[in-house]
Write a protein that holds these residues in place. Structure first.
Motif, PDB file in Angstrom:
ATOM      1  N   LEU A  65       0.878  -1.170   0.000  1.00  0.00           N
ATOM      2  CA  LEU A  65       0.000   0.000   0.000  1.00  0.00           C
ATOM      3  C   LEU A  65       0.913   1.217   0.000  1.00  0.00           C
ATOM      4  CD1 LEU A  65      -2.714  -1.039   2.639  1.00  0.00           C
ATOM      5  CD2 LEU A  65      -2.688  -1.474   0.174  1.00  0.00           C
ATOM      6  N   THR A  66       1.043   1.876  -1.140  1.00  0.00           N
ATOM      7  CA  THR A  66       2.000   2.970  -1.280  1.00  0.00           C
ATOM      8  C   THR A  66       1.291   4.315  -1.293  1.00  0.00           C
ATOM      9  OG1 THR A  66       1.924   2.878  -3.698  1.00  0.00           O
ATOM     10  CG2 THR A  66       3.545   1.479  -2.590  1.00  0.00           C
ATOM     11  N   GLY A  67       2.069   5.360  -0.973  1.00  0.00           N
ATOM     12  CA  GLY A  67       1.486   6.687  -0.873  1.00  0.00           C
ATOM     13  C   GLY A  67       0.418   6.733   0.214  1.00  0.00           C
ATOM     14  N   PHE A  68       0.674   5.969   1.277  1.00  0.00           N
ATOM     15  CA  PHE A  68      -0.345   5.747   2.314  1.00  0.00           C
ATOM     16  C   PHE A  68       0.185   6.238   3.649  1.00  0.00           C
ATOM     17  CE2 PHE A  68      -3.232   2.366   4.402  1.00  0.00           C
ATOM     18  CZ  PHE A  68      -4.274   3.271   4.443  1.00  0.00           C
ATOM     19  N   SER A  69      -0.410   7.306   4.158  1.00  0.00           N
ATOM     20  CA  SER A  69       0.044   7.908   5.402  1.00  0.00           C
ATOM     21  C   SER A  69      -0.829   7.457   6.566  1.00  0.00           C
ATOM     22  CB  SER A  69       0.007   9.435   5.290  1.00  0.00           C
ATOM     23  OG  SER A  69       0.291  10.040   6.528  1.00  0.00           O
ATOM     24  N   ALA A  70      -0.194   7.232   7.716  1.00  0.00           N
ATOM     25  CA  ALA A  70      -0.918   6.767   8.899  1.00  0.00           C
ATOM     26  C   ALA A  70      -1.849   7.830   9.465  1.00  0.00           C
ATOM     27  CB  ALA A  70       0.073   6.317   9.974  1.00  0.00           C
ATOM     28  N   ASP A  71      -1.669   9.083   9.074  1.00  0.00           N
ATOM     29  CA  ASP A  71      -2.555  10.144   9.572  1.00  0.00           C
ATOM     30  C   ASP A  71      -3.563  10.594   8.513  1.00  0.00           C
ATOM     31  OD1 ASP A  71      -0.838  11.373   7.839  1.00  0.00           O
ATOM     32  OD2 ASP A  71      -0.182  12.950   9.223  1.00  0.00           O
ATOM     33  N   SER A  72      -3.720   9.794   7.480  1.00  0.00           N
ATOM     34  CA  SER A  72      -4.650  10.146   6.405  1.00  0.00           C
ATOM     35  C   SER A  72      -6.069   9.692   6.758  1.00  0.00           C
ATOM     36  CB  SER A  72      -4.214   9.487   5.090  1.00  0.00           C
ATOM     37  OG  SER A  72      -4.307   8.074   5.195  1.00  0.00           O
ATOM     38  N   ASP A  83       2.937  -4.603   3.176  1.00  0.00           N
ATOM     39  CA  ASP A  83       3.799  -3.439   3.404  1.00  0.00           C
ATOM     40  C   ASP A  83       3.012  -2.154   3.204  1.00  0.00           C
ATOM     41  OD1 ASP A  83       6.118  -4.728   4.104  1.00  0.00           O
ATOM     42  OD2 ASP A  83       6.869  -4.886   2.057  1.00  0.00           O
ATOM     43  N   ILE A  84       3.143  -1.246   4.162  1.00  0.00           N
ATOM     44  CA  ILE A  84       2.519   0.072   4.083  1.00  0.00           C
ATOM     45  C   ILE A  84       3.622   1.121   4.100  1.00  0.00           C
ATOM     46  CG2 ILE A  84       1.027   1.732   5.254  1.00  0.00           C
ATOM     47  CD1 ILE A  84      -0.577  -0.570   6.374  1.00  0.00           C
TER      48      ILE A  84
END
Length: 320
Positions: free
Chosen positions: A167-174, A193-194
């Motif tokens: 999972l790319t371009g994936f922020s934990a605060d999104s 994978d994140i």
């Protein structure tokens, strides 16, 4: 005087048996033992009342209660047996649908899934979900995408030859991450994978294949040396060529699913035909093809009839 006592005993017994029948109807499997205790109390009360009756009527009452009690116990035993058979039938159906050996425990199956995914990480095909385009999506669209991610991951866990997922371009605060945590149980423990890194900088460009319905080239095979990209985009306004243009900007190879090669348009009242699929549907097609090496079978699994496409005649694609 005797007939009055006998009539009283019959009324008492009838009342007790009615209460037992009500208990039998209302109680479930967990309340069976409690019902037996109530029955025992009723029988004891009947025994106490019997001591005050003449010998003849007491003997008649005792035999009748015992007969009714045996009948009641048979009904309870039959219900327990039926529940057990139904439970075993449901278990057998689950085993048959999942292809799992029934003697395997849940711990063993979890261990087997982890082992397969670990092998996929090192030697299996790789799938990247590009989540860098979610910042303009509505709450409803984010919820739909989170659901698609859950279904995709679930299908991958069940696959005989799973992919390794990024999972790319994936922020934990999104907002999407928060929605995934809210909607998907155990999301933080998913075996994938994140990363906040973009897929175009994470892998060599020559290994990337962006899957988009706008590509002119049909996907012919699944290569374990390639990284296949799916655009994580749910757009109810249907903006065309968003993923295709993004791939072109980075000079990345593109491909579309071979729907046109193996399927034909079916006439429908709305004259609706679409090759745009949810990411979990695209994955189901890729995963099925990777296991079977059969495009018609894979497309049939992932392309819903609501899209307006059906498989060509089986004779045509077998002789092609």
């Amino acid at each position: 005087m005797d007939w009055k006592l006998e009539g009283s005993a019959q009324e008492t017994e009838s009342h007790v048996l009615q209460e037992q029948e009500i208990i039998l109807e209302d109680t479930g499997e967990d309340g069976i033992s409690e019902s037996f205790q109530l029955l025992q109390i009723d029988v004891e009360c009947e025994h106490q009342e019997r001591e005050t009756l003449p010998a003849g009527s007491a003997t008649w009452c005792s035999k009748n209660v015992q007969r009714k009690q045996r009948h009641w116990e048979k009904i309870v035993a039959a219900k327990k047996s039926k529940r057990k058979q139904e439970k075993e039938r449901r278990k057998a159906n689950r085993v048959e649908n999942s292809g799992i050996c029934p003697q395997h425990s849940k711990r063993f199956l979890r261990s087997l899934t982890k082992k397969k995914l670990a092998e996929a990480k090192h030697s299996g095909p790789r799938l990247c979900i590009d989540l860098s385009m979610t910042h303009h999506m509505s709450k409803k669209e984010l919820s739909r995408l989170a659901g698609q991610i859950r279904r995709l991951y679930g299908s991958n866990k069940k696959a005989g030859r799973p992919f390794w997922i990024y999972l790319t371009g994936f922020s934990a605060d999104s907002p999407l991450y928060e929605e995934c945590l809210r909607m998907n149980d155990g999301f933080s423990s998913y075996l994938l994978d994140i990363t906040e890194e973009d897929c175009f900088s994470l892998f060599p460009l020559e290994t990337l294949v962006y899957l988009t319905p706008d590509s002119e080239d049909a996907l012919e095979d699944v290569d374990v040396n390639k990284v296949y990209i799916l655009g994580g985009l749910v757009d109810e306004s249907i903006q065309k060529k968003v993923t295709f243009q993004k791939a072109q900007e980075h000079s990345v190879m593109t491909a579309r699913l071979p729907i046109q090669e193996y399927m034909v348009r079916r006439q429908n009242g709305k004259n609706y035909h679409s090759e745009i699929l949810a990411i979990n549907q695209v994955f189901d097609i890729l995963s099925t093809y990777f296991e079977t090496q059969n495009w018609p079978e894979a497309l049939q699994k992932g392309v819903s009839s609501r899209k307006g496409y059906v498989l060509q005649n089986s004779v045509e694609w077998r002789t092609a």
